[in-house]
Design an enzyme around this catalytic site. Structure first.
Site, short mmCIF file in Angstrom:
data_model
loop_
_atom_site.label_atom_id
_atom_site.label_comp_id
_atom_site.label_asym_id
_atom_site.label_seq_id
_atom_site.Cartn_x
_atom_site.Cartn_y
_atom_site.Cartn_z
N LYS A 65 28.17 28.74 43.47
CA LYS A 65 27.29 29.91 43.56
C LYS A 65 26.12 29.84 42.59
O LYS A 65 25.02 30.31 42.91
CB LYS A 65 28.09 31.19 43.31
CG LYS A 65 29.04 31.57 44.44
CD LYS A 65 29.68 32.92 44.15
CE LYS A 65 30.71 33.28 45.21
NZ LYS A 65 31.28 34.62 45.00
N ASP A 100 27.80 39.79 47.28
CA ASP A 100 28.97 40.31 46.57
C ASP A 100 28.67 41.69 45.99
O ASP A 100 29.55 42.56 45.93
CB ASP A 100 29.40 39.37 45.44
CG ASP A 100 30.10 38.13 45.95
OD1 ASP A 100 30.72 38.19 47.03
OD2 ASP A 100 30.02 37.08 45.28
P1 NAP Z 1 35.19 33.90 36.92
O1 NAP Z 1 33.73 33.77 37.00
O2 NAP Z 1 36.04 32.72 36.54
O3 NAP Z 1 35.50 35.11 35.86
C1 NAP Z 1 36.83 35.39 35.51
C2 NAP Z 1 36.85 36.72 34.73
O4 NAP Z 1 38.22 37.06 34.51
C3 NAP Z 1 36.20 36.63 33.34
O5 NAP Z 1 35.62 37.88 33.05
C4 NAP Z 1 37.41 36.34 32.45
O6 NAP Z 1 37.22 36.75 31.10
C5 NAP Z 1 38.45 37.21 33.09
N1 NAP Z 1 39.81 36.78 32.80
C6 NAP Z 1 40.43 35.66 33.25
N2 NAP Z 1 41.70 35.61 32.77
C7 NAP Z 1 41.87 36.73 32.01
C8 NAP Z 1 42.96 37.24 31.26
N3 NAP Z 1 44.13 36.61 31.20
N4 NAP Z 1 42.79 38.43 30.62
C9 NAP Z 1 41.61 39.10 30.68
N5 NAP Z 1 40.53 38.65 31.38
C10 NAP Z 1 40.67 37.48 32.03
O7 NAP Z 1 35.81 34.41 38.29
P2 NAP Z 1 35.07 35.34 39.40
O8 NAP Z 1 34.43 34.48 40.39
O9 NAP Z 1 34.29 36.36 38.68
O10 NAP Z 1 36.33 36.02 40.13
C11 NAP Z 1 37.11 37.02 39.48
C12 NAP Z 1 38.08 37.62 40.50
O11 NAP Z 1 37.33 38.31 41.50
C13 NAP Z 1 38.94 36.59 41.25
O12 NAP Z 1 40.22 37.13 41.42
C14 NAP Z 1 38.25 36.46 42.59
O13 NAP Z 1 39.15 36.09 43.63
C15 NAP Z 1 37.75 37.88 42.78
N6 NAP Z 1 36.60 37.96 43.69
C16 NAP Z 1 36.74 38.76 44.78
C17 NAP Z 1 35.69 38.92 45.65
C18 NAP Z 1 35.88 39.80 46.84
O14 NAP Z 1 35.02 39.77 47.72
N7 NAP Z 1 36.94 40.59 46.90
C19 NAP Z 1 34.47 38.27 45.40
C20 NAP Z 1 34.34 37.47 44.27
C21 NAP Z 1 35.43 37.32 43.42
P3 NAP Z 1 36.57 35.73 30.03
O15 NAP Z 1 35.09 35.81 30.22
O16 NAP Z 1 37.02 36.25 28.72
O17 NAP Z 1 37.13 34.35 30.33
#
Ligand code: NAP
Length: 286
Positions: A65, A100
């Site tokens: 992305k 998104d």
């Molecule tokens: P990402 O860029 O890897 O970001 C992950 C986020 O989660 C960061 O803020 C990270 O915090 C936090 N995190 C991870 N492990 C954690 C823990 N143990 N405790 C507290 N915070 C934690 O991932 P992303 O692309 O943003 O995706 C995040 C989620 O959204 C995923 O589950 C994904 O499937 C979902 N999502 C859903 C949609 C939808 O359409 N429904 C669209 C996009 C994403 P740090 O910065 O501190 O590492």
């Protein structure tokens, strides 16, 4: 026949093909939706290759992305978020968009959640960025809370239009006309205080996906909240169970996934998406 697609790595378990193809079938659109898995450093080559092959539209998912930005002409929202999830080849330029953000706002609206007042966004990764910009552009005050607090502060500064790009130059990142973005960044320990008078809560972390865990203390939830969990596997996360127990309006992550797809579908086809058919195809597979 038009070909649409998704690039991601891995991409095998994507729900986008059945969701989009249900939309084509419902509207009798002659199109297919296929997945491609380029090498992880291959975003730009994949976008350019898709253009050469006559692909009509491309969705982009992890890990491409951010890298896809360089291969497209991003619209203002995608540029401010710093990520593209939808590419449009229909004009004389390859344009990039981020659906998104609207996925989250349309999901909340579809559940009669009023997008005014204060939103707490938990997470400052890719999803957190899109959701924070989306809600700020609606005029909401945005409080970002993240495990790594510096990322929350950085995202809040970007939403306020005060961010800097990788070269340290000020970004052209101002909010749309008439929106004076109010955003602040915090650690997760601030959540109880932030939520006390909040109207909307979005979990945009991956917490809740692997295990029955939540990033938000149950005691901080209350009945005046609209709560969206971006996590959609499982559909009913611990956060949503806790939120329902507190009397909040709950919105599962499949609604956000649905409406980001709906927005891409409508951009590409120029037609109103058959939301019910796409939703049914999605939920059949969750
Ligand atoms: P990402 O860029 O890897 O970001 C992950 C986020 O989660 C960061 O803020 C990270 O915090 C936090 N995190 C991870 N492990 C954690 C823990 N143990 N405790 C507290 N915070 C934690 O991932 P992303 O692309 O943003 O995706 C995040 C989620 O959204 C995923 O589950 C994904 O499937 C979902 N999502 C859903 C949609 C939808 O359409 N429904 C669209 C996009 C994403 P740090 O910065 O501190 O590492």
């Amino acid at each position: 026949m038009d070909v649409y697609g998704l690039i991601g790595n891995p991409v095998g378990h994507s729900l986008s093909p059945p969701m989009h193809e249900a939309g084509y079938e419902a509207l009798d659109v002659d199109a297919r939706y296929v997945t491609f898995e380029p090498p992880r450093d291959g975003a730009a080559a994949a976008v350019e290759g898709a253009a050469d092959l006559g692909v009509a539209g491309l969705n982009v998912t992890i890990p491409f992305k951010q890298d896809a930005l360089a291969a497209v002409e991003p619209d203002s929202l995608a540029r401010r978020i710093g990520a593209v999830n939808t590419v449009d080849f229909s004009g004389d330029r390859i344009t990039g968009h981020n659906t998104d953000a609207v996925g989250a706002t349309r999901a909340l609206r579809a559940h009669d959640v009023d997008l005014s007042g204060t939103a707490v966004v938990v997470g400052a990764g890719g999803a957190g960025r899109a959701v924070a910009f989306g809600l700020a552009d609606e005029g909401m005050t945005v409080r970002v809370a993240n495990r790594t607090e510096s990322k929350a502060r950085g995202l809040a500064a970007d939403v306020r239009g005060e961010g800097t790009d990788a070269d340290g130059a000020a970004e052209d990142a101002t909010a749309p006309d008439g929106v004076d973005a109010d955003a602040t960044g915090h650690g997760l320990d601030a959540l109880p205080e932030l939520l006390a008078d909040a109207d909307v809560l979005v979990n945009a972390t991956s917490v809740g996906m692997e295990a029955d865990e939540t990033p938000v203390p149950a005691g901080a939830l209350h009945g005046d909240l609209g709560v969206l969990d971006a996590v959609y596997r499982p559909l009913e996360t611990r956060l949503l169970r806790d939120a329902a127990d507190a009397g909040a309006t709950t919105v599962d992550g499949a609604w956000m996934l649905l409406y980001q797809g709906v927005a891409a579908f409508e951009r590409w086809t120029g037609r109103e998406a058959p939301v019910d058919a796409m939703n049914e195809a999605l939920r059949d597979r969750l």
